[in-house]
Design a protein around this motif. Sequence first.
Motif, short mmCIF file in Angstrom:
data_model
loop_
_atom_site.label_atom_id
_atom_site.label_comp_id
_atom_site.label_asym_id
_atom_site.label_seq_id
_atom_site.Cartn_x
_atom_site.Cartn_y
_atom_site.Cartn_z
N LEU A 88 0.29 4.16 -8.59
CA LEU A 88 -0.62 3.93 -7.47
C LEU A 88 0.17 3.88 -6.16
O LEU A 88 -0.21 4.53 -5.17
N ALA A 89 1.25 3.12 -6.14
CA ALA A 89 2.08 3.00 -4.94
C ALA A 89 2.68 4.34 -4.55
O ALA A 89 2.74 4.69 -3.36
N LEU A 90 3.11 5.11 -5.55
CA LEU A 90 3.71 6.42 -5.27
C LEU A 90 2.68 7.38 -4.68
O LEU A 90 2.97 8.14 -3.75
N GLY A 91 1.46 7.34 -5.21
CA GLY A 91 0.39 8.20 -4.69
C GLY A 91 0.11 7.92 -3.23
O GLY A 91 0.02 8.85 -2.41
N PHE A 92 -0.01 6.64 -2.88
CA PHE A 92 -0.24 6.28 -1.48
C PHE A 92 0.97 6.62 -0.60
O PHE A 92 0.81 7.05 0.55
N THR A 93 2.16 6.43 -1.13
CA THR A 93 3.37 6.74 -0.36
C THR A 93 3.46 8.22 -0.07
O THR A 93 3.87 8.63 1.03
N PHE A 94 3.09 9.06 -1.05
CA PHE A 94 3.06 10.50 -0.82
C PHE A 94 2.18 10.84 0.39
O PHE A 94 2.59 11.55 1.31
N VAL A 95 0.96 10.31 0.39
CA VAL A 95 0.01 10.63 1.45
C VAL A 95 0.48 10.10 2.80
O VAL A 95 0.50 10.84 3.81
N LEU A 96 0.87 8.84 2.85
CA LEU A 96 1.24 8.22 4.12
C LEU A 96 2.51 8.82 4.71
O LEU A 96 2.61 9.00 5.93
N SER A 97 3.49 9.13 3.86
CA SER A 97 4.73 9.73 4.37
C SER A 97 4.47 11.10 4.96
O SER A 97 5.08 11.49 5.97
N ALA A 98 3.55 11.86 4.35
CA ALA A 98 3.21 13.18 4.86
C ALA A 98 2.41 13.08 6.15
O ALA A 98 2.66 13.82 7.12
N LEU A 99 1.46 12.16 6.20
CA LEU A 99 0.63 12.00 7.40
C LEU A 99 1.46 11.59 8.60
O LEU A 99 1.19 12.01 9.73
N THR A 100 2.48 10.74 8.38
CA THR A 100 3.31 10.27 9.49
C THR A 100 4.06 11.40 10.15
O THR A 100 4.37 11.34 11.35
N VAL A 101 4.38 12.45 9.40
CA VAL A 101 5.05 13.62 9.98
C VAL A 101 4.17 14.25 11.05
O VAL A 101 4.66 14.68 12.11
N PHE A 102 2.89 14.27 10.82
CA PHE A 102 1.95 14.91 11.74
C PHE A 102 1.37 13.93 12.76
O PHE A 102 1.08 14.31 13.90
N PHE A 103 1.20 12.67 12.34
CA PHE A 103 0.62 11.65 13.23
C PHE A 103 1.51 10.40 13.18
O PHE A 103 1.43 9.62 12.24
N GLN A 104 2.34 10.23 14.21
CA GLN A 104 3.28 9.12 14.23
C GLN A 104 2.59 7.76 14.22
O GLN A 104 3.16 6.76 13.76
N ASP A 105 1.36 7.72 14.71
CA ASP A 105 0.63 6.45 14.75
C ASP A 105 0.29 5.92 13.36
O ASP A 105 -0.09 4.75 13.22
N THR A 106 0.43 6.77 12.34
CA THR A 106 0.09 6.36 10.97
C THR A 106 0.85 5.11 10.57
O THR A 106 0.28 4.19 9.96
N GLN A 107 2.13 5.05 10.91
CA GLN A 107 2.96 3.91 10.49
C GLN A 107 2.46 2.59 11.09
O GLN A 107 2.57 1.53 10.46
N TYR A 108 1.90 2.64 12.30
CA TYR A 108 1.40 1.42 12.94
C TYR A 108 0.02 1.04 12.38
O TYR A 108 -0.28 -0.15 12.22
N ILE A 109 -0.77 2.04 12.08
CA ILE A 109 -2.09 1.79 11.48
C ILE A 109 -1.91 1.16 10.10
O ILE A 109 -2.65 0.25 9.71
N VAL A 110 -0.91 1.64 9.37
CA VAL A 110 -0.64 1.12 8.02
C VAL A 110 -0.33 -0.37 8.07
O VAL A 110 -0.79 -1.15 7.22
N GLY A 111 0.45 -0.80 9.07
CA GLY A 111 0.80 -2.21 9.20
C GLY A 111 -0.43 -3.10 9.33
O GLY A 111 -0.54 -4.15 8.69
N ILE A 112 -1.38 -2.67 10.17
CA ILE A 112 -2.61 -3.43 10.37
C ILE A 112 -3.49 -3.38 9.12
O ILE A 112 -4.04 -4.39 8.67
#
Length: 260
Positions: A153-177
């Motif tokens: 489960l964690a790996l699946g979410f990490t795949f998506v979020l790591s890829a999205l951050t490449v295109f949208f830097q704000d992803t990392q801040y949204i993830v924190g909230i």
Amino acid sequence: MIKRIKEIYAYRTMITSLVKRDLKGRYKGSVLGFLWTFINPLFQLLIYTFVFSIVMRNGVKDYYMFLFVALIPWIFFSTCLAGGAVCITSQKNMVQKIYFPREVLPLSFVISTFINMLLSFLVIFAVMLVMRYTFNPLALLCLIPVMLIEFLLALGFTFVLSALTVFFQDTQYIVGIATMAWQFLSPVMYSVEAIPEQYRMLYTMVNPMTPIIIAYRDILYYARVPQFSTLLTALVMGVVLFAIGWFAFDRMQRRFAEEM
């Protein structure tokens, strides 16, 4: 998919090296070094014991343990989300200059975080032995598949979020909230029985961490084998979300170099 798995396996030495580097780098420069892996959860346990046994008395027996057996798995999951979101962008030079299966980066990060969780569980078992908690051998056997399901489960979410951050830097801040809100929406600090019965099934089906946390608490706090429906729900959600995450990552990784 089989071909891709074989290619990732061919880079197992690289994965091992990245895992070792991440584990060593976590506490690099500190006096106690790797001992912080054990000290951190131990101090958290002492703090929760003081707060919920003396300051804010809770009706749940040994609430600190009730909380802690769910908190350690949650910390692993939330760390994968927060740290995993930047595991590609933080290796920008490597991604742009060297060819390797890009899955190696999120995979190595999740593995190192998973190892850290396993070491934290040693603290839980040590405390349970000292406090003379009951161990159910059959229930403990269920701990292995539950951990593997959470890993997927964690790996699946990490795949998506790591890829999205490449295109949208704000992803990392949204993830924190989002992660902070997600913790309060998961039965980490309270029992799932606190949810009104008419909403309980929806609560479990919408939140993939709910059956996992329930299973951990059944095994370690209640010393009982989790219900088959709990394990099945966790397995289905873990495998499906892992597959979705890997598929999304595979589609997006083709543009990593140009976007970075």
